[in-house]
Write a protein that holds these residues in place. Structure first.
Motif, PDB file in Angstrom:
ATOM      1  N   ALA A 124      14.340  33.519 -20.154  1.00  0.00           N
ATOM      2  CA  ALA A 124      13.683  32.700 -20.596  1.00  0.00           C
ATOM      3  C   ALA A 124      13.148  32.052 -21.884  1.00  0.00           C
ATOM      4  O   ALA A 124      12.613  30.917 -22.118  1.00  0.00           O
ATOM      5  CB  ALA A 124      12.307  32.669 -19.268  1.00  0.00           C
ATOM      6  N   ASP A 125      13.018  33.125 -22.336  1.00  0.00           N
ATOM      7  CA  ASP A 125      12.920  32.743 -23.610  1.00  0.00           C
ATOM      8  C   ASP A 125      13.832  32.303 -24.153  1.00  0.00           C
ATOM      9  O   ASP A 125      14.745  32.693 -25.280  1.00  0.00           O
ATOM     10  CB  ASP A 125      11.997  33.905 -24.551  1.00  0.00           C
ATOM     11  CG  ASP A 125      11.620  33.693 -25.763  1.00  0.00           C
ATOM     12  OD1 ASP A 125      11.851  32.941 -26.381  1.00  0.00           O
ATOM     13  OD2 ASP A 125      10.954  34.598 -26.196  1.00  0.00           O
ATOM     14  N   LYS A 126      14.027  31.204 -24.992  1.00  0.00           N
ATOM     15  CA  LYS A 126      14.907  30.040 -25.112  1.00  0.00           C
ATOM     16  C   LYS A 126      15.474  30.786 -26.721  1.00  0.00           C
ATOM     17  O   LYS A 126      16.405  30.882 -27.229  1.00  0.00           O
ATOM     18  CB  LYS A 126      14.971  28.539 -25.185  1.00  0.00           C
ATOM     19  CG  LYS A 126      16.372  27.779 -25.565  1.00  0.00           C
ATOM     20  CD  LYS A 126      15.762  26.573 -24.535  1.00  0.00           C
ATOM     21  CE  LYS A 126      17.764  25.627 -24.867  1.00  0.00           C
ATOM     22  NZ  LYS A 126      17.624  24.520 -24.990  1.00  0.00           N
ATOM     23  N   VAL A 153       9.501  33.151  -9.959  1.00  0.00           N
ATOM     24  CA  VAL A 153       9.771  34.502 -10.590  1.00  0.00           C
ATOM     25  C   VAL A 153      11.826  33.869 -10.953  1.00  0.00           C
ATOM     26  O   VAL A 153      12.495  33.911 -11.788  1.00  0.00           O
ATOM     27  CB  VAL A 153       9.878  35.674 -10.703  1.00  0.00           C
ATOM     28  CG1 VAL A 153       8.587  35.794 -10.750  1.00  0.00           C
ATOM     29  CG2 VAL A 153      10.201  35.917  -9.458  1.00  0.00           C
ATOM     30  N   TYR A 154      11.871  33.348  -9.891  1.00  0.00           N
ATOM     31  CA  TYR A 154      13.475  32.616  -9.242  1.00  0.00           C
ATOM     32  C   TYR A 154      14.116  32.112 -10.166  1.00  0.00           C
ATOM     33  O   TYR A 154      15.239  31.367 -10.869  1.00  0.00           O
ATOM     34  CB  TYR A 154      13.664  32.743  -7.923  1.00  0.00           C
ATOM     35  CG  TYR A 154      14.288  33.913  -7.271  1.00  0.00           C
ATOM     36  CD1 TYR A 154      15.043  34.857  -7.029  1.00  0.00           C
ATOM     37  CD2 TYR A 154      12.714  34.689  -6.714  1.00  0.00           C
ATOM     38  CE1 TYR A 154      14.502  36.494  -6.034  1.00  0.00           C
ATOM     39  CE2 TYR A 154      12.334  35.865  -6.491  1.00  0.00           C
ATOM     40  CZ  TYR A 154      13.720  36.457  -5.986  1.00  0.00           C
ATOM     41  OH  TYR A 154      13.419  38.027  -5.047  1.00  0.00           O
ATOM     42  N   ILE A 212      17.413  30.247 -12.588  1.00  0.00           N
ATOM     43  CA  ILE A 212      18.288  28.823 -13.874  1.00  0.00           C
ATOM     44  C   ILE A 212      17.235  28.555 -14.915  1.00  0.00           C
ATOM     45  O   ILE A 212      18.053  27.957 -15.522  1.00  0.00           O
ATOM     46  CB  ILE A 212      16.749  27.199 -12.769  1.00  0.00           C
ATOM     47  CG1 ILE A 212      17.277  27.681 -11.303  1.00  0.00           C
ATOM     48  CG2 ILE A 212      17.329  25.913 -13.143  1.00  0.00           C
ATOM     49  CD1 ILE A 212      18.243  27.791 -10.718  1.00  0.00           C
ATOM     50  N   ILE A 213      16.192  28.480 -15.349  1.00  0.00           N
ATOM     51  CA  ILE A 213      16.000  28.602 -16.711  1.00  0.00           C
ATOM     52  C   ILE A 213      16.920  29.515 -17.435  1.00  0.00           C
ATOM     53  O   ILE A 213      17.437  29.063 -18.385  1.00  0.00           O
ATOM     54  CB  ILE A 213      14.571  28.401 -17.292  1.00  0.00           C
ATOM     55  CG1 ILE A 213      13.618  27.397 -16.697  1.00  0.00           C
ATOM     56  CG2 ILE A 213      13.863  28.459 -18.320  1.00  0.00           C
ATOM     57  CD1 ILE A 213      12.027  27.410 -16.135  1.00  0.00           C
ATOM     58  N   GLY A 214      16.593  30.895 -16.929  1.00  0.00           N
ATOM     59  CA  GLY A 214      17.264  31.416 -17.345  1.00  0.00           C
ATOM     60  C   GLY A 214      19.146  31.124 -18.244  1.00  0.00           C
ATOM     61  O   GLY A 214      19.638  31.945 -19.458  1.00  0.00           O
ATOM     62  N   PHE A 215      19.434  30.942 -16.844  1.00  0.00           N
ATOM     63  CA  PHE A 215      20.448  31.002 -17.147  1.00  0.00           C
ATOM     64  C   PHE A 215      21.482  29.554 -18.104  1.00  0.00           C
ATOM     65  O   PHE A 215      22.248  29.660 -18.667  1.00  0.00           O
ATOM     66  CB  PHE A 215      21.394  30.875 -15.716  1.00  0.00           C
ATOM     67  CG  PHE A 215      22.654  30.809 -15.371  1.00  0.00           C
ATOM     68  CD1 PHE A 215      23.703  31.424 -16.244  1.00  0.00           C
ATOM     69  CD2 PHE A 215      23.319  29.633 -14.794  1.00  0.00           C
ATOM     70  CE1 PHE A 215      24.894  31.698 -15.738  1.00  0.00           C
ATOM     71  CE2 PHE A 215      24.761  29.809 -15.089  1.00  0.00           C
ATOM     72  CZ  PHE A 215      25.960  30.320 -15.340  1.00  0.00           C
ATOM     73  N   SER A 250      23.327  27.482  -7.847  1.00  0.00           N
ATOM     74  CA  SER A 250      22.827  26.086  -9.347  1.00  0.00           C
ATOM     75  C   SER A 250      23.499  26.578  -9.865  1.00  0.00           C
ATOM     76  O   SER A 250      23.978  26.098 -10.948  1.00  0.00           O
ATOM     77  CB  SER A 250      21.115  26.067  -9.205  1.00  0.00           C
ATOM     78  OG  SER A 250      20.526  25.612  -8.167  1.00  0.00           O
ATOM     79  N   ASN A 251      23.516  27.687  -9.968  1.00  0.00           N
ATOM     80  CA  ASN A 251      24.362  29.197 -11.262  1.00  0.00           C
ATOM     81  C   ASN A 251      25.681  28.873 -11.367  1.00  0.00           C
ATOM     82  O   ASN A 251      26.707  28.192 -12.667  1.00  0.00           O
ATOM     83  CB  ASN A 251      24.092  29.961 -10.834  1.00  0.00           C
ATOM     84  CG  ASN A 251      23.189  31.031 -11.896  1.00  0.00           C
ATOM     85  OD1 ASN A 251      22.632  32.164 -11.342  1.00  0.00           O
ATOM     86  ND2 ASN A 251      22.231  30.135 -11.893  1.00  0.00           N
TER      87      ASN A 251
END
Length: 343
Positions: A73-75, A108-109, A114-117, A168-169
């Motif tokens: 999640a840390d872009k 956390v999901y 979502i954000i991490g992917f 979603s992924n």
């Protein structure tokens, strides 16, 4: 072997979730073949962090292994990794796992899955890769009644937030493949098990309960005729499938995005699996083992049967799982007794 190319040790492989169960075994396999592996993991406390550290400690002696502790999640961090390390292949296995936990802790999901992917996809857009392989899940099939599950089945009725994030992924990856020509492959995993596995998985929990002198909970209402079916897939078989797919990105006409089931193609009743686990424990401990059992109703988000057709993956890369649950569970039990020093 069908369309199966050896991995190139001159390429850089970025594996997210390297401290996780599948991520560790895949990293190890690539490192043993002389590949350069960049491992990323946030080492969260969803389950015992000591186990994650144990896995990573076994990777650290490899000269070509670099570990980066960080969150998907840390872009800024993800962008920096792609900019500096220039991975040729990305295998995204980092995710918040677990169906039941997604009901208790949904935030956390969204962050991880979502954000991490999304951050991984964005990085692949700006720093193009030869292949992005990512973890989906058998849970996307929801409450589908038709078995075995095939990749062409309707998957728009997920029954847990975890399943929704994985669906979603697949949609996000398809879009990015379409827009930016990123070769991407999603893998729908079916109940992966083995030594050094995830403690939140049923077989691991059952073993914990036995040594704690507690009864195990079985969510099938005690209905042995209509018992839950699961496609239990041994870790070595999973890793072999991923290894073959890595050098086989989608090509040809259309969007370079594919989704494959990766499972055992041989479902077992849950009670058969439990009976086999009892036998393996009996063999290792040299005494008769029988779990104390409490039967309860099926939990929200759980599905009665998960059973994969793996024909597509076999056709693509010759994937055929070969480990029986007897052999796989024996490997797990022997590891467990040694690792935890139980008798």
């Amino acid at each position: 072997m069908l369309n199966y190319k050896q991995l190139n040790p001159n390429k850089v492989y970025l594996i997210t979730g390297a401290g996780g169960f599948i991520g560790y075994f895949l990293s190890k396999k690539l490192l043993e073949q002389g590949c350069t592996v960049i491992g990323v993991d946030n080492i969260n406390d969803y389950y015992d962090v000591n186990l994650k550290h144990t896995r990573l400690d076994q990777l650290k002696p490899f000269e070509k292994f670099t570990f980066i502790k960080g969150d998907l999640a840390d872009k800024a961090l993800i962008t920096e990794i792609f900019e500096e390390k220039k991975p040729n292949v990305v295998v995204n296995l980092a995710a918040q796992a677990g169906v039941r936990y997604s009901i208790e802790n949904p935030d956390v999901y969204i962050q991880s899955n979502i954000i991490g992917f999304f951050n991984i996809l964005e990085a692949c857009r700006y720093y193009p890769v030869e292949h992005l392989v990512y973890a989906s899940s058998s849970s996307v099939y929801g409450a589908n009644k038709k078995v075995p599950f095939e990749e062409t089945d309707f998957v728009d009725t997920p029954v847990s937030l975890y399943a929704s994030t994985k669906k979603s992924n697949e949609l996000m990856a398809h879009t990015y493949s379409h827009l930016y020509n990123i070769p991407a492959t999603g893998l729908r995993f079916f109940t992966v098990y083995g030594p050094m596995g995830r403690p939140d998985m049923a077989y691991f929990g059952f073993t914990d309960k036995y040594f704690a002198g507690e009864s195990i909970k079985i969510f099938n209402n005690g209905d042995f005729e209509n018992d839950l079916y699961r496609d239990f897939t041994y870790i070595d078989d999973i890793v072999l499938g991923i290894e073959r797919l890595i050098s086989h990105p989608p090509a040809g006409e259309g969007v370079p995005h594919k989704v494959f089931n990766i499972g055992n193609n041989n479902p077992e009743k849950l009670m058969t699996f439990i009976g086999t686990l009892e036998k393996c424990l009996s063999k290792t401990l040299g005494k008769q083992v029988e779990f104390k059992k409490d039967f309860e109703p099926i939990k929200p988000g759980d599905v009665p049967a998960t059973y994969a057709s793996t024909d597509a993956l076999q056709k693509a890369v010759g994937f055929k799982p070969e480990t029986s649950i007897e052999d796989g569970l024996q490997e797990f039990v022997d590891w467990y007794v040694g690792y935890y020093g139980v008798e």
